[in-house]
Design an enzyme around this catalytic site. Structure first.
Site, PDB file in Angstrom:
ATOM      1  CG  ASP A 215      -6.454   0.105  -0.058  1.00  0.00           C
ATOM      2  OD1 ASP A 215      -6.403   0.782   0.975  1.00  0.00           O
ATOM      3  OD2 ASP A 215      -5.519   0.044  -0.886  1.00  0.00           O
TER       4      ASP A 215
ATOM      5  CG  ASP B  93      -1.851   1.110   1.260  1.00  0.00           C
ATOM      6  OD1 ASP B  93      -2.548   1.274   0.265  1.00  0.00           O
ATOM      7  OD2 ASP B  93      -1.875   1.842   2.256  1.00  0.00           O
TER       8      ASP B  93
ATOM      9  CB  THR C 130      -2.219   5.329  -1.664  1.00  0.00           C
ATOM     10  OG1 THR C 130      -2.113   3.920  -1.611  1.00  0.00           O
ATOM     11  CG2 THR C 130      -3.424   5.767  -0.896  1.00  0.00           C
ATOM     12  CB  THR C 131       0.760   2.787  -5.507  1.00  0.00           C
ATOM     13  OG1 THR C 131       0.410   2.033  -4.362  1.00  0.00           O
ATOM     14  CG2 THR C 131       2.187   2.536  -5.869  1.00  0.00           C
TER      15      THR C 131
HETATM   16  P1  ADP Z   1      -2.895   1.797  -5.752  1.00  0.00           P
HETATM   17  O1  ADP Z   1      -2.282   1.866  -4.399  1.00  0.00           O
HETATM   18  O2  ADP Z   1      -2.648   3.031  -6.545  1.00  0.00           O
HETATM   19  O3  ADP Z   1      -4.313   1.381  -5.747  1.00  0.00           O
HETATM   20  P2  ADP Z   1      -2.337  -0.787  -6.798  1.00  0.00           P
HETATM   21  O4  ADP Z   1      -1.080  -1.534  -6.522  1.00  0.00           O
HETATM   22  O5  ADP Z   1      -3.590  -1.213  -6.121  1.00  0.00           O
HETATM   23  O6  ADP Z   1      -2.056   0.723  -6.535  1.00  0.00           O
HETATM   24  O7  ADP Z   1      -2.549  -0.849  -8.365  1.00  0.00           O
HETATM   25  C1  ADP Z   1      -3.624  -0.245  -8.986  1.00  0.00           C
HETATM   26  C2  ADP Z   1      -3.484  -0.310 -10.482  1.00  0.00           C
HETATM   27  O8  ADP Z   1      -3.480  -1.639 -10.956  1.00  0.00           O
HETATM   28  C3  ADP Z   1      -4.650   0.389 -11.140  1.00  0.00           C
HETATM   29  O9  ADP Z   1      -4.195   1.196 -12.184  1.00  0.00           O
HETATM   30  C4  ADP Z   1      -5.485  -0.773 -11.670  1.00  0.00           C
HETATM   31  O10 ADP Z   1      -6.218  -0.404 -12.795  1.00  0.00           O
HETATM   32  C5  ADP Z   1      -4.449  -1.798 -11.979  1.00  0.00           C
HETATM   33  N1  ADP Z   1      -4.983  -3.168 -11.952  1.00  0.00           N
HETATM   34  C6  ADP Z   1      -5.547  -3.800 -10.918  1.00  0.00           C
HETATM   35  N2  ADP Z   1      -5.940  -5.055 -11.260  1.00  0.00           N
HETATM   36  C7  ADP Z   1      -5.587  -5.219 -12.546  1.00  0.00           C
HETATM   37  C8  ADP Z   1      -5.705  -6.297 -13.497  1.00  0.00           C
HETATM   38  N3  ADP Z   1      -6.267  -7.464 -13.163  1.00  0.00           N
HETATM   39  N4  ADP Z   1      -5.239  -6.105 -14.745  1.00  0.00           N
HETATM   40  C9  ADP Z   1      -4.663  -4.929 -15.081  1.00  0.00           C
HETATM   41  N5  ADP Z   1      -4.518  -3.894 -14.253  1.00  0.00           N
HETATM   42  C10 ADP Z   1      -4.973  -4.013 -13.005  1.00  0.00           C
HETATM   43 MG    MG Z   2      -5.181  -0.342  -5.056  1.00  0.00          MG
END
Ligand code: ADP
Ligand code: MG
Length: 535
Positions: A400, A69, A102-103
Site C-alpha cells: 500500500d 487490508d 480498498t476498505t
Molecule cells: P483503506 O484500506 O481504505 O486504505 P485504512 O484502514 O487504511 O483503509 O483507513 C484509511 C482511512 O483512515 C482514510 O480515510 C484515512 O484518511 C484515515 N486515517 C488514516 N490515518 C489517520 C489518522 N492519523 N487520523 C485520522 N484518520 C486517519
Molecule cells: Mg489504507
C-alpha cells in the site's frame, strides 16, 4: 430424523420448499441484492482507519491470515453470492489501480446501497437513483480537485512523500514502525523511479521476508536478496567484484533419457561413460572460467557430483533460483540471461561489487545478498518479524505504501484524510442538489449522506460518538471554511488534518468515489437474477 452427510462427512440440511422457490424479479430481486452488498460492507466497516480492527481469515487448508487490508479480506473470504462478488471485484479494482483505499471504497459503496434502499422504499425508480448518483459523483470528484493541494517534492526533499505513506501505514499492524517503513518505501520508490517520465515500475522492488529478528530490523538493500545458499557449504561466502553468469539452461552433463538405451556390459565401458560425463561437465566449468565468471547463478539444479566438481574448480554456484529473481538479478547486475550454454560470452556476465552469504538465527538459514550492482535500479526490501503472519501483513502494508508513493510521483496532488475530504464533498454535493429540480435531487442528497459514512465509521472505530462527532466537524468545516477538518481518531487534540499530517492522494480518493458509484449503479440496474439451473 436422519441427518444427511456429504462426501466429506459434513452434515447438511435439506429445505423442503426448495423446489418451490421461484426466481426473483423486479424490486424483489433488488432488495436482496442490496442487502448482500451491504452485508459485505458491514464486515469491512470496522477495519477502516487508524483504530480499525484486524480480521483473522482461515483458508480451507487451515492457513491463517491476519490482515487489515480490505482487498485481502474480501479476496480470502470466499464469497458465494453473485452481488457480494461485485463488491469483492470493487475492492480488487481499487487495489489494481491505486493500491490503497480498498476498505474505504467498499464502505462507501455500502453506504450508497443503504441510502438507495431507502429511496426505493419511497417509490423512486432505480434508474432515477442511478442517474442522481452519477450526477452527484461528478460534483464530488470536481470538488475534490478544488480542495486538493499540490505537494512539492524533489529527490532530496521527500518529507511530504513520507507523511503520505505514514498515513497509509498508520491503519496497519505495523504502525509502531510507520516512520521507518515509510522512509524505506519512499527510498525504494525513488531508487527505481523515472522522475522525468513520472513513472515507477514497482516490479523492480522486490519484497522479501524472513521470520526472525524484529520489525525494526527491516532494511532496504540496494541490490537483490535471494533466499538461497551457495550450493556447497565450502564455497566462498564473500565474493568481491563478482562476474555473474546467469543461466537458465541445465548446468550438468546430459542425462541419458529413459527413451534411449545404453548398453553397458563391461566395467571398462562404464568407466568410459563416467569419464565422458565428467569431462563434459569439466568443459562446462572451464567455459565459465574462460569467459571470466566468478559466480554461477542457475535456474536448474545440479547433482552432488557436479557440485563437488564445482567446489574443486573454485567456481561458486547458486542453484534453483526462481525465474522472476533471475530477471531481477539480470536487471540489477546489467547481465544477460543465458538460455543456451554455448551462448555464454564475457559481455553477458552481470557485475556486482559484492556478493555475500548471510546467516540468520540459530537455524542453518542463509540468504545471498547481491549488492553494489552495476545498475542499482532494482532494490529489495527485506522484512524481519516475529512470525510468518506478521511478515505477510507487513508485505501487504508496504505494498500500500509503495503504491501511494508511486501515485504521488505520477500526480503530486493530495487531499486531507481522516474523513475531511468526504465531509467537504458531502457539503458541496448537498449544496448542488438544490440546482436539480427533478426527482434526482433526492438521490443527490442521499449521495451526500452516504459520503458521511466514512467519517462516521472512522469515529465509531475510534470509540467516539459517530453522529455527534460528525456534526461537530461538519459545522466546524462550514464555520471556518476549512476543508482540512476531519476526525481526530488518535485523540491528538486537533481536528485539523493539516496539523496532524494526515494526507491521502487525490487520485486515490477520486477513484474511490468513481468506482463505488459505478458498482452501486450496476447493482441498482439488476432486476433479475438467473441461475444456470433455472432457464
Ligand atoms: P483503506 O484500506 O481504505 O486504505 P485504512 O484502514 O487504511 O483503509 O483507513 C484509511 C482511512 O483512515 C482514510 O480515510 C484515512 O484518511 C484515515 N486515517 C488514516 N490515518 C489517520 C489518522 N492519523 N487520523 C485520522 N484518520 C486517519
Ligand atoms: Mg489504507
Amino acid at each position: 430424523m436422519a441427518m444427511p452427510f456429504d462426501e466429506f462427512g459434513r452434515p447438511f440440511i435439506i429445505l423442503r420448499e426448495q423446489e418451490q422457490k421461484t426466481r426473483l424479479r423486479g424490486l424483489d430481486a433488488q432488495k436482496p441484492n442490496i442487502a448482500a452488498g451491504k452485508a459485505v460492507a458491514r464486515i469491512l466497516r470496522t477495519s477502516l482507519g487508524p483504530k480499525g480492527m484486524d480480521k483473522v481469515l482461515q483458508s480451507p487448508d487451515g492457513e491463517v491470515t491476519i490482515t487489515n487490508d480490505g482487498a485481502t479480506i474480501l479476496e480470502q473470504m470466499d464469497v458465494d453470492n453473485k452481488i457480494a462478488k461485485l463488491m469483492v471485484e470493487l475492492s480488487r479494482s481499487q487495489d489494481y489501480e491505486i493500491g490503497d483505499g480498498t476498505t474505504g471504497v467498499v464502505v462507501m459503496a455500502g453506504a450508497l446501497l443503504e441510502h438507495a434502499h431507502k429511496l426505493l422504499e419511497r417509490g423512486i425508480h432505480p434508474i432515477r437513483i442511478a442517474e442522481g448518483y452519477e450526477m452527484a459523483s461528478r460534483v464530488a470528484v470536481d470538488h475534490l480537485e478544488c480542495i486538493s493541494h499540490k505537494f512539492e517534492f524533489s529527490a532530496t526533499n521527500v518529507e511530504s512523500l513520507i507523511h503520505t505513506c505514514m498515513t497509509t501505514l498508520s491503519s496497519k499492524i505495523v504502525n509502531r514502525c510507520k516512520r521507518s517503513l515509510a522512509e524505506i518505501a519512499v527510498k525504494a520508490v525513488l531508487a527505481v523511479a523515472d522522475l522525468e517520465r513520472k513513472d515507477v515500475n514497482l516490479d523492480l522492488i522486490k519484497v522479501e521476508g524472513k521470520v526472525g529478528g524484529k520489525l525494526e530490523d527491516t532494511e532496504l538493500i540496494y541490490g537483490i536478496v535471494v533466499d538461497k545458499d551457495m550450493s556447497h557449504p565450502q564455497m566462498p561466502k564473500h565474493i568481491e567484484d563478482a562476474k555473474i553468469a546467469i543461466l537458465t539452461c541445465p548446468f550438468e552433463p546430459p542425462k541419458p533419457k529413459t527413451k534411449h538405451k545404453v548398453d553397458i556390459d563391461t566395467v571398462e565401458k562404464f568407466q568410459t561413460l563416467r569419464q565422458q560425463e565428467q569431462k563434459y561437465f569439466d568443459d562446462m566449468v572451464q567455459k565459465c572460467k574462460d569467459v571470466g565468471a566468478t559466480l554461477v547463478i542457475c535456474q536448474w539444479g545440479f547433482d552432488d557430483e557436479a557440485n563437488h566438481l564445482l567446489m574443486h574448480r573454485d567456481l561458486p554456484a547458486v542453484r534453483w533460483v526462481g525465474g522472476v529473481e533471475l530477471e531481477l538479478i539480470a536487471i540489477a547486475t546489467g547481465g544477460r540471461i543465458v538460455p543456451r550454454f554455448q551462448e555464454l560470452t564475457p559481455e553477458k556476465l552481470g557485475k556486482a561489487g559484492l556478493v555475500r552469504e548471510k546467516a540468520f538465527g540459530t537455524t542453518k538459514d542463509q540468504m545471498i545478498y547481491i549488492e553494489h550492482c552495476a545498475n542499482s535500479r532494482a532494490v529489495t526490501i527485506f522484512i524481519r518479524g516475529g512470525n510468518k503472519m506478521m511478515i505477510e501483513e507487513t508485505k501487504r502494508s508496504l505494498h500500500d505504501a509503495l503504491c501511494v508513493a508511486r501515485n504521488l510521483i505520477r500526480n503530486n496532488s493530495i487531499v486531507y484524510g481522516g474523513g475531511s475530504a468526504e465531509i467537504s464533498c458531502s457539503i458541496a454535493v448537498d449544496a448542488a442538489a438544490d440546482k436539480y429540480p427533478g426527482v434526482e435531487q433526492y438521490a443527490i442528497r442521499a449521495f451526500a449522506d452516504a459520503l458521511d459514512a466514512v467519517p462516521m465509521a472512522l469515529a465509531e472505530n475510534s470509540g467516539l460518538q459517530p453522529i455527534e462527532t460528525l456534526s461537530a466537524v461538519k459545522s466546524q468545516q462550514i464555520k471556518e471554511n476549512n476543508s482540512g477538518c476531519g476526525i481526530d481518531c488518535n485523540d491528538v487534540g486537533t481536528n485539523d488534518m493539516r496539523e496532524q499530517n494526515v494526507f491521502e492522494t487525490l487520485i486515490g480518493k477520486q477513484q474511490q468515489i468513481l468506482l463505488s458509484t459505478q458498482v452501486v449503479k450496476m447493482i441498482l440496474k439488476i432486476d433479475d437474477v438467473i441461475s444456470p439451473s433455472e432457464f
